[in-house]
Enzyme design. Sequence first.
Site, short mmCIF file in Angstrom:
data_model
loop_
_atom_site.label_atom_id
_atom_site.label_comp_id
_atom_site.label_asym_id
_atom_site.label_seq_id
_atom_site.Cartn_x
_atom_site.Cartn_y
_atom_site.Cartn_z
N HIS A 50 14.56 -16.89 -24.25
CA HIS A 50 14.81 -18.08 -24.96
C HIS A 50 15.01 -18.10 -26.68
CE1 HIS A 50 13.50 -22.39 -23.31
NE2 HIS A 50 14.05 -22.60 -24.49
N SER A 98 21.51 -29.04 -20.88
CA SER A 98 19.76 -29.17 -20.91
C SER A 98 19.11 -30.37 -20.03
CB SER A 98 19.22 -29.19 -22.39
OG SER A 98 17.98 -29.37 -22.26
N ALA A 134 19.04 -28.42 -26.05
CA ALA A 134 18.20 -29.79 -25.90
C ALA A 134 18.83 -30.46 -27.16
CB ALA A 134 16.65 -29.71 -26.19
N ASP A 164 10.42 -19.51 -18.59
CA ASP A 164 9.66 -19.12 -19.91
C ASP A 164 8.95 -20.12 -20.82
OD1 ASP A 164 11.86 -19.91 -21.20
OD2 ASP A 164 12.93 -18.19 -21.85
N LYS A 190 7.70 -34.44 -38.32
CA LYS A 190 7.38 -35.24 -37.22
C LYS A 190 8.50 -35.84 -36.50
CE LYS A 190 3.53 -38.28 -36.42
NZ LYS A 190 2.75 -37.30 -35.42
N ARG A 229 12.28 -18.24 -29.01
CA ARG A 229 11.53 -19.44 -29.43
C ARG A 229 10.39 -19.35 -28.94
NH1 ARG A 229 15.31 -23.12 -31.65
NH2 ARG A 229 14.72 -25.05 -30.46
N TYR A 288 14.18 -28.38 -16.29
CA TYR A 288 12.77 -28.10 -16.90
C TYR A 288 11.95 -28.64 -15.76
CZ TYR A 288 13.36 -25.98 -21.66
OH TYR A 288 13.48 -25.43 -22.81
C1 LIG Z 1 18.08 -25.67 -30.45
C2 LIG Z 1 17.84 -24.92 -29.30
C3 LIG Z 1 17.48 -25.91 -27.90
C4 LIG Z 1 17.35 -25.03 -26.73
N1 LIG Z 1 17.25 -25.87 -25.70
C5 LIG Z 1 17.25 -25.14 -24.40
C6 LIG Z 1 16.69 -25.99 -23.39
O1 LIG Z 1 16.80 -27.17 -23.45
N2 LIG Z 1 16.57 -25.50 -22.19
C7 LIG Z 1 16.62 -23.96 -22.17
O2 LIG Z 1 16.46 -23.44 -21.18
N3 LIG Z 1 17.12 -23.31 -23.34
C8 LIG Z 1 17.05 -23.90 -24.37
N4 LIG Z 1 17.39 -23.19 -25.30
C9 LIG Z 1 17.54 -21.64 -25.28
C10 LIG Z 1 18.86 -21.35 -25.15
O3 LIG Z 1 19.59 -21.76 -23.90
C11 LIG Z 1 19.22 -19.74 -25.07
O4 LIG Z 1 18.38 -19.11 -23.96
C12 LIG Z 1 18.71 -18.97 -26.48
O5 LIG Z 1 19.11 -19.96 -27.78
C13 LIG Z 1 19.49 -17.60 -26.86
O6 LIG Z 1 20.57 -17.62 -27.22
P1 LIG Z 1 21.25 -17.52 -28.69
O7 LIG Z 1 20.54 -16.58 -29.31
O8 LIG Z 1 22.80 -17.68 -28.24
O9 LIG Z 1 21.06 -19.03 -29.26
C14 LIG Z 1 17.66 -23.68 -26.58
C15 LIG Z 1 17.84 -23.11 -27.84
C16 LIG Z 1 18.07 -23.53 -29.18
C17 LIG Z 1 18.30 -22.85 -30.33
#
Ligand SMILES: Cc1cc2nc3c(=O)[nH]c(=O)nc-3n(C[C@H](O)[C@H](O)[C@H](O)COP(=O)(O)O)c2cc1C
Length: 402
Positions: free
Chosen positions: A267, A123, A93, A176, A190, A270, A148
Amino acid sequence: MTAPTTTTVASAPLSSVFNLHEFEVIASKALPEKVYAYYACSADDEVSYRQNHHSWARVFFRPKVLVDVSEIDLRTQMLGQQCRLPFYVSATALCGLGNPAGAECSIARACAQPQWRVPQMVSTFSSDPLAKIAAAVETPQLLWFQLYVGGDRTATAELVAQARALGLSALFVTVDAAQPGNRERDLRFKFSNADTSKGPSVMAAGQTAQGTSGALSKLIDPALSWDDIRALVRDSGLPVILKGVQRVDDALRAAELGCRGVVLSNHGGRQLDFSVPPVEVLADLVPELRKRGITKEQFDVFVDGGIRRGTDVLKALCLGASGVGIASPFLYANSLYGQEGVEHAFDLLVKELVLSMRLLGVTRIEDLNEDLLDLRGLYDRGMPPRGPFHHHDTTFETNARY
Ligand SMILES: Cc1cc2nc3c(=O)[nH]c(=O)nc-3n(C[C@H](O)[C@H](O)[C@H](O)COP(=O)(O)O)c2cc1C
């Protein structure tokens, strides 16, 4: 097509970045605190985040010697499409927080270059509107849409129809994130859409919330269920892939329902802390699919989370993944160096892949298999943290020069 835009907030020259980890090291020093907090946050005590990273280091290789490895071919298939490389840019995102000028469009331009042609998962909460991203490249089919599902199913159906009309070729439904994880680094700040013109393009202006993740969560419906997936498979007109599957039985259920694949992912740590590292689920799932005669032509298994090295990619492919997703390193590369940074990250990864394939004694992606791995340590979660960078390591100094 608009001219490429790059941003340069880092003073470290790109030529001093030698691996994907280093983009985050530089970003931690160069990005505004609030932006870095949202990009880097993970849930609770960040155990799954760290385990995602360690988990790849629990798998070792059993290389073959005396194989003619002069020619290495990285081509493969993902979702039935020919791909030059076995990885994609996973959804993040708000790419505009780190790179207001280029946002998702500069990632798209990097991906579309003929030497890469890397799929980009966009995203729902992109900073740039979807139409602008699709117009930034001549190959919108390289774009996949991450969905989403919101409380208003009509609005969701319109989003999906728009993605399809713009030529995006797959629908990754994130499953998830019924609620955002407890990401304390992010909660300290914020979020205010009034502060930034680079809030998600789907969000109405003027919203404020504790943490950027909190602001986005209002647009996700916690009531999402298997019935919705059934409806999306039936009505969306796009291949449906579930992103964020964390159990073998859920993946098998997705296959039964007619989904085109799954992304085994937590994710990036996260969401639920202590959710298992996706590599473990991958190793458990692939034999079950084989037992049922489910092939890659019918059902793709992707994996993401902590994949930073060419060797990590190869491990996932040996275990039967069709390809891997990488998110944060490309997000940081784009924030720091724009399109050029993302292309540099691709270049590093490709060089690592070619080198590691040679040393493994394999020339084609389709020849990677489990026999090349030593999996005896796979489920040993007691491994120490893996360097060179992770969130709780404040002592590591990057080799990148400032
Ligand atoms: C800043 C950030 C924003 C993310 N936004 C989304 C999102 O909008 N939708 C989604 O399905 N996953 C989102 N993710 C998850 C990533 O697509 C991915 O599943 C996750 O970061 C694992 O990969 P990495 O270790 O290579 O970062 C986001 C991850 C990060 C770090």
